[in-house]
Scaffold this motif. Structure first.
Motif, PDB file in Angstrom:
ATOM      1  N   ILE A 114     -11.563   4.180  -5.476  1.00 36.23           N
ATOM      2  CA  ILE A 114     -12.604   3.711  -4.568  1.00 36.23           C
ATOM      3  C   ILE A 114     -13.848   3.358  -5.365  1.00 36.23           C
ATOM      4  O   ILE A 114     -14.321   2.227  -5.331  1.00 36.23           O
ATOM      5  CB  ILE A 114     -12.933   4.790  -3.513  1.00 36.23           C
ATOM      6  CG1 ILE A 114     -11.683   5.085  -2.690  1.00 36.23           C
ATOM      7  CG2 ILE A 114     -14.084   4.353  -2.628  1.00 36.23           C
ATOM      8  CD1 ILE A 114     -11.783   6.309  -1.835  1.00 36.23           C
ATOM      9  N   ARG A 172     -12.189   2.085 -10.292  1.00 32.72           N
ATOM     10  CA  ARG A 172     -10.886   1.450 -10.131  1.00 32.72           C
ATOM     11  C   ARG A 172     -10.061   1.665 -11.390  1.00 32.72           C
ATOM     12  O   ARG A 172     -10.545   1.527 -12.508  1.00 32.72           O
ATOM     13  CB  ARG A 172     -11.032  -0.053  -9.911  1.00 32.72           C
ATOM     14  CG  ARG A 172     -11.725  -0.431  -8.642  1.00 32.72           C
ATOM     15  CD  ARG A 172     -10.886  -0.308  -7.416  1.00 32.72           C
ATOM     16  NE  ARG A 172      -9.801  -1.285  -7.411  1.00 32.72           N
ATOM     17  CZ  ARG A 172      -8.747  -1.156  -6.643  1.00 32.72           C
ATOM     18  NH1 ARG A 172      -8.628  -0.122  -5.847  1.00 32.72           N
ATOM     19  NH2 ARG A 172      -7.793  -2.050  -6.659  1.00 32.72           N
ATOM     20  N   THR A 209      -7.197   1.378  -0.888  1.00 34.83           N
ATOM     21  CA  THR A 209      -7.415   0.841  -2.235  1.00 34.83           C
ATOM     22  C   THR A 209      -6.281   1.147  -3.208  1.00 34.83           C
ATOM     23  O   THR A 209      -6.360   0.754  -4.375  1.00 34.83           O
ATOM     24  CB  THR A 209      -8.735   1.374  -2.824  1.00 34.83           C
ATOM     25  OG1 THR A 209      -8.692   2.801  -2.877  1.00 34.83           O
ATOM     26  CG2 THR A 209      -9.928   0.925  -2.005  1.00 34.83           C
ATOM     27  N   LYS A 223      -5.690   1.521  -8.123  1.00 30.34           N
ATOM     28  CA  LYS A 223      -6.155   2.587  -7.238  1.00 30.34           C
ATOM     29  C   LYS A 223      -7.595   2.928  -7.578  1.00 30.34           C
ATOM     30  O   LYS A 223      -8.074   2.634  -8.669  1.00 30.34           O
ATOM     31  CB  LYS A 223      -5.263   3.828  -7.328  1.00 30.34           C
ATOM     32  CG  LYS A 223      -5.292   4.538  -8.660  1.00 30.34           C
ATOM     33  CD  LYS A 223      -4.395   5.753  -8.628  1.00 30.34           C
ATOM     34  CE  LYS A 223      -4.389   6.430  -9.990  1.00 30.34           C
ATOM     35  NZ  LYS A 223      -3.615   7.650  -9.973  1.00 30.34           N
ATOM     36  N   HIS A 281       0.882  -1.171   0.000  1.00 27.01           N
ATOM     37  CA  HIS A 281       0.000   0.000   0.000  1.00 27.01           C
ATOM     38  C   HIS A 281       0.917   1.218   0.000  1.00 27.01           C
ATOM     39  O   HIS A 281       2.102   1.105   0.291  1.00 27.01           O
ATOM     40  CB  HIS A 281      -0.867   0.048   1.262  1.00 27.01           C
ATOM     41  CG  HIS A 281      -1.956  -0.962   1.272  1.00 27.01           C
ATOM     42  ND1 HIS A 281      -3.131  -0.773   0.599  1.00 27.01           N
ATOM     43  CD2 HIS A 281      -2.042  -2.177   1.864  1.00 27.01           C
ATOM     44  CE1 HIS A 281      -3.906  -1.828   0.782  1.00 27.01           C
ATOM     45  NE2 HIS A 281      -3.260  -2.698   1.543  1.00 27.01           N
TER      46      HIS A 281
END
Length: 169
Positions: free
Chosen positions: A97, A100, A81, A95, A19
């Motif tokens: 929310i 995508r 995400t 990436k 992440h």
């Protein structure tokens, strides 16, 4: 939440699944603390019986929920995400929310891997990974990569191996 095996080819292995650095959550945590203290104080300071107190409480709660969503929940979901995955065959970025966005770059088309670290990045041991690929997009910048020097070194090694395999084939 790792990288699913169903997205890998037969001999492909995940080397890094990352992440963005946790520093992205510093401001949301501070906002959450200030917001909780402010709303708590405001609810305690407003009068109980009066119409102004009731309207004030509702206004305070609504503003608090909006600030919570915009400054705390949304940045957390963005951090959650956004992932960077390096496999034995490609660099995978994901990436978003609601919408995508993903990108897969085969290691054999990568020309150069560099990193950038500012002073605060050096303290936190993160940075920006700059990947130059032989494609229309040119450079890809991966911001706030944890352990960026280690990731850059390993990615460069994998790219070199991929180029060596192409030359042998």
């Amino acid at each position: 939440m790792g990288f699913s095996d169903k997205h890998l080819s037969d001999d492909e292995q995940v080397i890094f699944h990352l992440h963005t650095h946790i520093k992205a959550l510093i401001v949301p945590v501070l906002v959450l603390l200030v917001l909780a203290a402010g709303v708590g104080f405001g609810l305690g300071a407003l009068p109980d019986d009066e119409l102004i107190g009731t309207i004030g409480r509702w206004a305070l709660v609504i503003v608090g929920v909006v600030v919570l969503f915009v400054w705390v929940i949304w940045p957390f979901l963005t951090w959650l995400t956004t992932t960077y995955t390096i496999t034995s065959e490609r660099l995978v970025t994901r990436k978003g929310i609601i919408t995508r966005t993903g990108r897969d770059i085969p290691l054999r088309v990568i020309n150069d891997v560099a990193y950038e670290m500012q002073l605060n990045d050096r303290v936190l041991r993160c940075g920006t990974l700059v990947v130059s690929a032989a494609s229309e997009q040119g450079q890809v910048r991966l911001d706030d990569v944890p352990r960026v020097q280690q990731v850059q070194l390993k990615l460069s090694e994998l790219v070199r191996e991929a180029h060596d395999e192409d030359e042998r084939a």
